[in-house]
Write a protein that holds these residues in place. Structure first.
Motif, PDB file in Angstrom:
ATOM      1  N   GLY A  39       5.000   8.378  -0.374  1.00 32.36           N
ATOM      2  CA  GLY A  39       4.711   7.206   0.431  1.00 32.36           C
ATOM      3  C   GLY A  39       4.384   5.957  -0.359  1.00 32.36           C
ATOM      4  N   VAL A  40       4.722   5.943  -1.632  1.00 27.17           N
ATOM      5  CA  VAL A  40       4.413   4.799  -2.491  1.00 27.17           C
ATOM      6  C   VAL A  40       5.423   3.677  -2.255  1.00 27.17           C
ATOM      7  N   LEU A  41       4.926   2.461  -2.110  1.00 22.94           N
ATOM      8  CA  LEU A  41       5.769   1.281  -1.908  1.00 22.94           C
ATOM      9  C   LEU A  41       6.214   0.678  -3.231  1.00 22.94           C
ATOM     10  N   TYR A  42       5.293   0.671  -4.208  1.00 16.77           N
ATOM     11  CA  TYR A  42       5.604  -0.041  -5.446  1.00 16.77           C
ATOM     12  C   TYR A  42       4.996   0.681  -6.644  1.00 16.77           C
ATOM     13  N   SER A  43       5.551   0.369  -7.800  1.00 19.76           N
ATOM     14  CA  SER A  43       5.027   0.790  -9.090  1.00 19.76           C
ATOM     15  C   SER A  43       4.750  -0.449  -9.929  1.00 19.76           C
ATOM     16  N   SER A  44       3.780  -0.333 -10.822  1.00 16.14           N
ATOM     17  CA  SER A  44       3.564  -1.367 -11.840  1.00 16.14           C
ATOM     18  C   SER A  44       3.475  -0.649 -13.173  1.00 16.14           C
ATOM     19  N   SER A  45       4.629  -0.175 -13.645  1.00 14.20           N
ATOM     20  CA  SER A  45       4.674   0.757 -14.767  1.00 14.20           C
ATOM     21  C   SER A  45       5.640   0.374 -15.877  1.00 14.20           C
ATOM     22  N   MET A  46       6.744  -0.262 -15.538  1.00 14.20           N
ATOM     23  CA  MET A  46       7.826  -0.472 -16.483  1.00 14.20           C
ATOM     24  C   MET A  46       7.776  -1.883 -17.079  1.00 14.20           C
ATOM     25  N   ARG A  47       8.773  -2.215 -17.905  1.00 18.38           N
ATOM     26  CA  ARG A  47       8.761  -3.479 -18.638  1.00 18.38           C
ATOM     27  C   ARG A  47      10.107  -4.202 -18.524  1.00 18.38           C
ATOM     28  N   GLY A  48      10.881  -3.914 -17.452  1.00 17.53           N
ATOM     29  CA  GLY A  48      12.265  -4.360 -17.386  1.00 17.53           C
ATOM     30  C   GLY A  48      12.492  -5.805 -17.012  1.00 17.53           C
ATOM     31  N   ASP A  49      11.431  -6.559 -16.675  1.00 15.02           N
ATOM     32  CA  ASP A  49      11.624  -7.941 -16.239  1.00 15.02           C
ATOM     33  C   ASP A  49      10.261  -8.617 -16.265  1.00 15.02           C
ATOM     34  N   ASP A  50      10.221  -9.879 -15.906  1.00 11.09           N
ATOM     35  CA  ASP A  50       8.951 -10.560 -15.679  1.00 11.09           C
ATOM     36  C   ASP A  50       8.920 -11.111 -14.260  1.00 11.09           C
ATOM     37  N   ARG A  51       9.653 -10.445 -13.396  1.00 13.09           N
ATOM     38  CA  ARG A  51       9.698 -10.692 -11.957  1.00 13.09           C
ATOM     39  C   ARG A  51       9.770  -9.331 -11.274  1.00 13.09           C
ATOM     40  N   PRO A  52       9.357  -9.221 -10.035  1.00 15.71           N
ATOM     41  CA  PRO A  52       9.544  -7.946  -9.334  1.00 15.71           C
ATOM     42  C   PRO A  52      11.028  -7.602  -9.229  1.00 15.71           C
ATOM     43  N   TYR A  53      11.318  -6.323  -9.205  1.00 16.40           N
ATOM     44  CA  TYR A  53      12.686  -5.873  -8.970  1.00 16.40           C
ATOM     45  C   TYR A  53      12.640  -4.522  -8.267  1.00 16.40           C
ATOM     46  N   CYS A  54      13.784  -4.049  -7.804  1.00 15.92           N
ATOM     47  CA  CYS A  54      13.846  -2.800  -7.056  1.00 15.92           C
ATOM     48  C   CYS A  54      14.490  -1.693  -7.882  1.00 15.92           C
ATOM     49  N   ASP A  93      -0.859 -24.312  -8.383  1.00 15.86           N
ATOM     50  CA  ASP A  93       0.504 -23.884  -8.036  1.00 15.86           C
ATOM     51  C   ASP A  93       0.713 -22.384  -8.192  1.00 15.86           C
ATOM     52  N   VAL A  94      -0.371 -21.605  -8.093  1.00 13.49           N
ATOM     53  CA  VAL A  94      -0.286 -20.168  -8.339  1.00 13.49           C
ATOM     54  C   VAL A  94      -0.691 -19.395  -7.088  1.00 13.49           C
ATOM     55  N   TRP A  95       0.134 -18.410  -6.724  1.00 13.97           N
ATOM     56  CA  TRP A  95      -0.219 -17.479  -5.651  1.00 13.97           C
ATOM     57  C   TRP A  95      -0.928 -16.292  -6.290  1.00 13.97           C
ATOM     58  N   PHE A  96      -2.219 -16.124  -6.014  1.00 15.21           N
ATOM     59  CA  PHE A  96      -2.994 -14.988  -6.489  1.00 15.21           C
ATOM     60  C   PHE A  96      -2.968 -13.917  -5.410  1.00 15.21           C
ATOM     61  N   ALA A  97      -2.513 -12.716  -5.760  1.00 15.48           N
ATOM     62  CA  ALA A  97      -2.329 -11.684  -4.745  1.00 15.48           C
ATOM     63  C   ALA A  97      -2.545 -10.300  -5.336  1.00 15.48           C
ATOM     64  N   ARG A  98      -2.946  -9.359  -4.471  1.00 14.55           N
ATOM     65  CA  ARG A  98      -2.966  -7.959  -4.843  1.00 14.55           C
ATOM     66  C   ARG A  98      -1.541  -7.467  -5.042  1.00 14.55           C
ATOM     67  N   CYS A  99      -1.393  -6.415  -5.823  1.00 18.59           N
ATOM     68  CA  CYS A  99      -0.049  -5.909  -6.086  1.00 18.59           C
ATOM     69  C   CYS A  99       0.641  -5.441  -4.810  1.00 18.59           C
ATOM     70  N   ASP A 100      -0.102  -4.839  -3.872  1.00 18.20           N
ATOM     71  CA  ASP A 100       0.548  -4.385  -2.649  1.00 18.20           C
ATOM     72  C   ASP A 100       1.083  -5.554  -1.831  1.00 18.20           C
ATOM     73  N   ALA A 101       0.380  -6.693  -1.867  1.00 22.67           N
ATOM     74  CA  ALA A 101       0.861  -7.874  -1.151  1.00 22.67           C
ATOM     75  C   ALA A 101       2.120  -8.433  -1.803  1.00 22.67           C
ATOM     76  N   VAL A 102       2.158  -8.421  -3.130  1.00 22.88           N
ATOM     77  CA  VAL A 102       3.347  -8.884  -3.850  1.00 22.88           C
ATOM     78  C   VAL A 102       4.545  -8.012  -3.491  1.00 22.88           C
ATOM     79  N   ALA A 103       4.358  -6.692  -3.504  1.00 21.66           N
ATOM     80  CA  ALA A 103       5.460  -5.770  -3.219  1.00 21.66           C
ATOM     81  C   ALA A 103       5.946  -5.910  -1.781  1.00 21.66           C
ATOM     82  N   ALA A 104       5.012  -6.003  -0.831  1.00 20.74           N
ATOM     83  CA  ALA A 104       5.405  -6.133   0.579  1.00 20.74           C
ATOM     84  C   ALA A 104       6.155  -7.438   0.810  1.00 20.74           C
ATOM     85  N   TRP A 105       5.682  -8.509   0.194  1.00 18.48           N
ATOM     86  CA  TRP A 105       6.351  -9.807   0.352  1.00 18.48           C
ATOM     87  C   TRP A 105       7.733  -9.790  -0.286  1.00 18.48           C
TER      88      TRP A 105
END
Length: 282
Positions: free
Chosen positions: A153-168, A261-273
């Motif tokens: 049931g996990v929505l997101y990971s914060s584990s890898m190093r493949g970018d400096d933006r979210p990806y799928c 100019d910065v959106w401060f957010a929890r990781c779950d909010a970043v992933a859901a957005w």
């Protein structure tokens, strides 16, 4: 799906900052191989994080009104439930980080499923939450791990190093796993950890200048925000939550919040957005 380079962050913000802390406690290799039980020095070094440093860090986050994600081994939740409940009560996210900080690269798929199931049960029992995020404890995983995470049931990971933006990460039979990649430059262990035994990181029996560390973090933050990227941290309360270093974090937080100019957010909010934006674009 939308290209990450075309993202426009919420509220018209230019960049995204997802503060994250690994509340490891005394878990890790020394606990997994049993050597920690004959090493009171290292056990107390780890225990300092949830027992003493966490409260100081939560106070600082409250002072700056910053949201954060805490990746917590379930063993730590079992042994410091009151402290971990305080994370949730103050509006922060608690996410998966193994049971005893296992290397998911070294576990079979069945063993990974068992760790995730045990962690989920402990989070529900002690914290009353269903976690949606995961950070691999050892910085690596097997090819089977994304499927294990989605099955849990996990929505997101914060584990890898493949970018400096979210990806799928595509997972057969499941919706994609969102990855919020980190970078070792934003790991406080790299510059501030002082442990003699075990020697981690190797050669780590030293600390860098606090002023230089702050300058590095600020430059990484400004560079990421100027380019409209997403930055997360791999900070550890037992490392950067100590009295002298909390002053370093205070200056870093002041620097971050001085920008508008910065959106401060929890990781779950970043992933859901991110998932919502990609679905709209698709």
């Amino acid at each position: 799906m939308q290209s990450p380079g075309e993202l426009r962050w919420p509220e018209g913000k230019r960049g995204c900052m997802a503060l994250a802390f690994d509340l490891d406690g005394p878990t890790g290799d020394a606990m997994l191989n049993g050597s920690i039980w004959s090493s009171p020095e290292y056990f107390t070094f780890g225990s300092y994080g949830p027992f003493r440093a966490l409260g100081r860090l939560l106070d600082l986050l409250q002072d700056f009104q910053l949201p954060a994600t805490f990746f917590v081994p379930a063993w730590v939740v079992e042994h410091w439930p009151e402290q971990c409940r305080a994370i949730v009560e103050q509006g922060h996210e608690v996410a998966f980080h193994g049971y005893r900080h296992e290397s998911f690269f070294a576990l079979s798929p069945d063993e990974q499923h068992a760790v995730m199931a045990k962690s989920a049960e402990i989070f529900q029992r002690y914290l009353g939450i269903t976690a949606r995020g995961f950070r691999t404890p050892s910085g690596d995983w097997q090819a089977s791990t994304p499927e294990v995470l989605k099955a849990a049931g996990v929505l997101y990971s914060s584990s890898m190093r493949g970018d400096d933006r979210p990806y799928c990460i595509e997972v057969a039979g499941f919706p994609p796993l969102v990855e919020i990649p980190g970078k070792w430059e934003m790991d406080d262990y790299a510059s501030l950890a002082y442990t003699r035994n075990p020697d981690f990181p190797k050669g780590g029996d030293r600390t860098a200048s606090y002023a230089l560390t702050l300058d590095n973090w600020q430059r990484e933050f400004d560079g990421a925000m100027d380019e409209g990227l997403c930055l997360t941290t791999l900070f550890h309360p037992k490392i950067s939550g100590q009295p002298g270093r909390i002053l370093l974090l205070e200056k870093f937080f002041a620097h971050m919040t001085s920008r508008g100019d910065v959106w401060f957010a929890r990781c779950d909010a970043v992933a859901a957005w991110y998932m919502q934006e990609c679905q709209h674009a698709g």
